[in-house]
Scaffold this active site. Structure first.
Site, PDB file in Angstrom:
ATOM      1  N   HIS A 172     -58.371 -27.889  70.546  1.00  0.00           N
ATOM      2  CA  HIS A 172     -59.228 -27.610  71.667  1.00  0.00           C
ATOM      3  C   HIS A 172     -58.696 -28.641  72.794  1.00  0.00           C
ATOM      4  O   HIS A 172     -58.654 -29.682  72.375  1.00  0.00           O
ATOM      5  CB  HIS A 172     -60.742 -27.552  71.534  1.00  0.00           C
ATOM      6  CG  HIS A 172     -61.146 -26.591  70.597  1.00  0.00           C
ATOM      7  ND1 HIS A 172     -62.381 -26.147  70.443  1.00  0.00           N
ATOM      8  CD2 HIS A 172     -60.510 -25.666  69.629  1.00  0.00           C
ATOM      9  CE1 HIS A 172     -62.715 -25.264  69.625  1.00  0.00           C
ATOM     10  NE2 HIS A 172     -61.609 -24.988  69.118  1.00  0.00           N
ATOM     11  N   GLU A 180     -60.600 -30.641  74.621  1.00  0.00           N
ATOM     12  CA  GLU A 180     -61.559 -31.732  74.496  1.00  0.00           C
ATOM     13  C   GLU A 180     -60.646 -32.520  73.505  1.00  0.00           C
ATOM     14  O   GLU A 180     -60.707 -33.728  73.477  1.00  0.00           O
ATOM     15  CB  GLU A 180     -62.819 -31.650  74.156  1.00  0.00           C
ATOM     16  CG  GLU A 180     -63.499 -30.574  75.061  1.00  0.00           C
ATOM     17  CD  GLU A 180     -63.665 -29.320  74.784  1.00  0.00           C
ATOM     18  OE1 GLU A 180     -62.511 -28.668  74.080  1.00  0.00           O
ATOM     19  OE2 GLU A 180     -64.708 -28.609  74.546  1.00  0.00           O
ATOM     20  N   CYS A 216     -67.636 -26.960  71.964  1.00  0.00           N
ATOM     21  CA  CYS A 216     -68.210 -26.468  70.918  1.00  0.00           C
ATOM     22  C   CYS A 216     -68.667 -27.445  69.740  1.00  0.00           C
ATOM     23  O   CYS A 216     -68.627 -28.730  70.202  1.00  0.00           O
ATOM     24  CB  CYS A 216     -67.259 -25.621  69.908  1.00  0.00           C
ATOM     25  SG  CYS A 216     -66.069 -26.701  69.247  1.00  0.00           S
TER      26      CYS A 216
END
Length: 143
Positions: free
Chosen positions: A46, A48, A76
């Site tokens: 992801h 991040e 998430c």
């Protein structure tokens, strides 16, 4: 947030879900990334996670104390846990994620007593543009 939105647009151009992230320390951009889960065949890739990994590599530390993270979509649960573990000081995110969010909806990782570090959280930053990118991306996939 504009750099994170640039990363989200680049992710979409690669066929990835358009999410971008940028790690900043004071006025210095340490790392920026967009989703690469398909490209890397890695469910943890992801935006991040990639930005946090690169910022940690650059700083030579597993902690990003004094750093801010800008993300186009609410992180998430996995990414929220990594944000906490990295001791990110402030999290700024754009669009809310009612389906998979881990900050304001869903798991609410930072609200758990097991969460050792809670960053300051600011939501809705660049939300309209982030939402538009996501909606256009998924409309193209369905259409």
């Amino acid at each position: 947030m504009s750099l994170a939105l640039d990363e989200a647009r680049a992710a979409a151009a690669r066929g990835e879900v358009p999410v971008g992230a940028v790690v900043v320390r004071v006025d210095e951009v340490l790392a920026r990334a967009g989703n690469r889960t398909r490209e890397l065949s890695d469910p943890t890739a992801h935006a991040e996670m990639l930005a946090i990994r690169e910022a940690c590599r650059i700083t030579g530390s597993e902690r990003l104390v004094g750093c801010d993270l800008y993300v186009t979509l609410e992180p998430c649960a996995m990414c929220a846990a990594a944000i906490s573990a990295a001791r990110v000081g402030r999290l700024y995110y754009g669009a809310a994620d009612p389906k998979s969010g881990g900050v304001t909806v869903g798991a609410r990782v930072f609200s758990h007593p097991q969460c050792h570090h809670v960053p300051e959280v600011y939501d809705g930053i660049g939300a309209a543009e982030a939402e538009a990118l996501l909606k256009a991306f998924f409309a193209d996939r369905r259409g």
